[in-house]
Design an enzyme around this catalytic site. Sequence first.
Site, short mmCIF file in Angstrom:
data_model
loop_
_atom_site.label_atom_id
_atom_site.label_comp_id
_atom_site.label_asym_id
_atom_site.label_seq_id
_atom_site.Cartn_x
_atom_site.Cartn_y
_atom_site.Cartn_z
N LYS A 1 1.35 -2.77 -6.28
CA LYS A 1 2.37 -1.91 -5.64
C LYS A 1 3.17 -2.62 -4.55
CE LYS A 1 0.63 2.75 -6.49
NZ LYS A 1 0.42 4.06 -5.86
N ASP B 1 5.69 8.96 -4.67
CA ASP B 1 4.48 9.64 -4.20
C ASP B 1 4.79 10.72 -3.16
OD1 ASP B 1 2.63 8.40 -5.82
OD2 ASP B 1 2.21 6.78 -4.41
#
Length: 271
Positions: A66, A102
């Site tokens: 990520k 997210d």
Amino acid sequence: MAARAFVLGHPVGHSRSPMLHGYWLRTMGVRGSYELADVRPEGLADFFAKMKSRGFVGGNVTVPHKVAVMPFMSRLDEEARAIGAVNTIWFEDGALVGGNTDTIGFLANLDELAPGWEGPAVVIGAGGAARAVIHGLRQRRALVHIVNRTRAHADALAERFGGVTAHAWDELPELMRGAGILVNTSSLGMQGKPRLEIDLAPLPRRAVVHDIVYVPLETDLIRDAKARGHRTVDGLGMLLHQAVAGFAHWFGVVPQVTPELRALLEADISA
Ligand code: ATR
């Protein structure tokens, strides 16, 4: 050529994203695919060099990449910059964009399952997931108090985000007394991890309790909170909602988080 999307990780076989995107491709009749891309850290440069010629229009990024994918992006969206990590990649005018959905997933799920929720918020944990949650809470102007095993990690987040303070574990009861929402972003309570040992007694009855852990779906925290009459939000909805924007970018249609989709994932998690 039908559009191809990926989930990039290492290892990546455990990811539930193929089930999720596969359901939308199938039920919406979209011509395209969503594939596992198991790539070691040293293979990332080669993967991005060839991505376009292989017909990939973008994808998701998971552990451990990520942060490592960020240098390969032409630009980052506002969320990825604030969170410091990328979970979704797509092309815009030929340029590769690294985004993070997210926060949108966290807020969309919370708004759906606990409408009218409000701060102050007590956040347990200070890892990657905490950043996305805190960014969302701050977008809604909620004051945030963080409690974490390693105090220095909580201090670092308090410095990064305005309106956020870091606290010691033993301050938790006092912080809960004034809270409108409690969110567990730590891995405590996850299958195979230690339990999250907290006494919810000081938390006002109106407070919402949200555990972003989704394996198991009903953590001890969620069960205790339900027994005490709190509104509760489990972690599956955040996973489902964070996927919506990526699918829309890659395949050009906005999918829905339906009860049928939720049931499909629930059955898989419980299996
Ligand atoms: P993620 O990206 O999923 O948030 P992470 O960055 O590894 O994962 O963060 C995990 C969080 O769970 C951290 O806040 C971690 O606390 P530390 O900052 O002290 O590492 C917390 N955590 C994990 N295992 C824990 C344990 N056994 N006791 C207390 N906290 C724990």
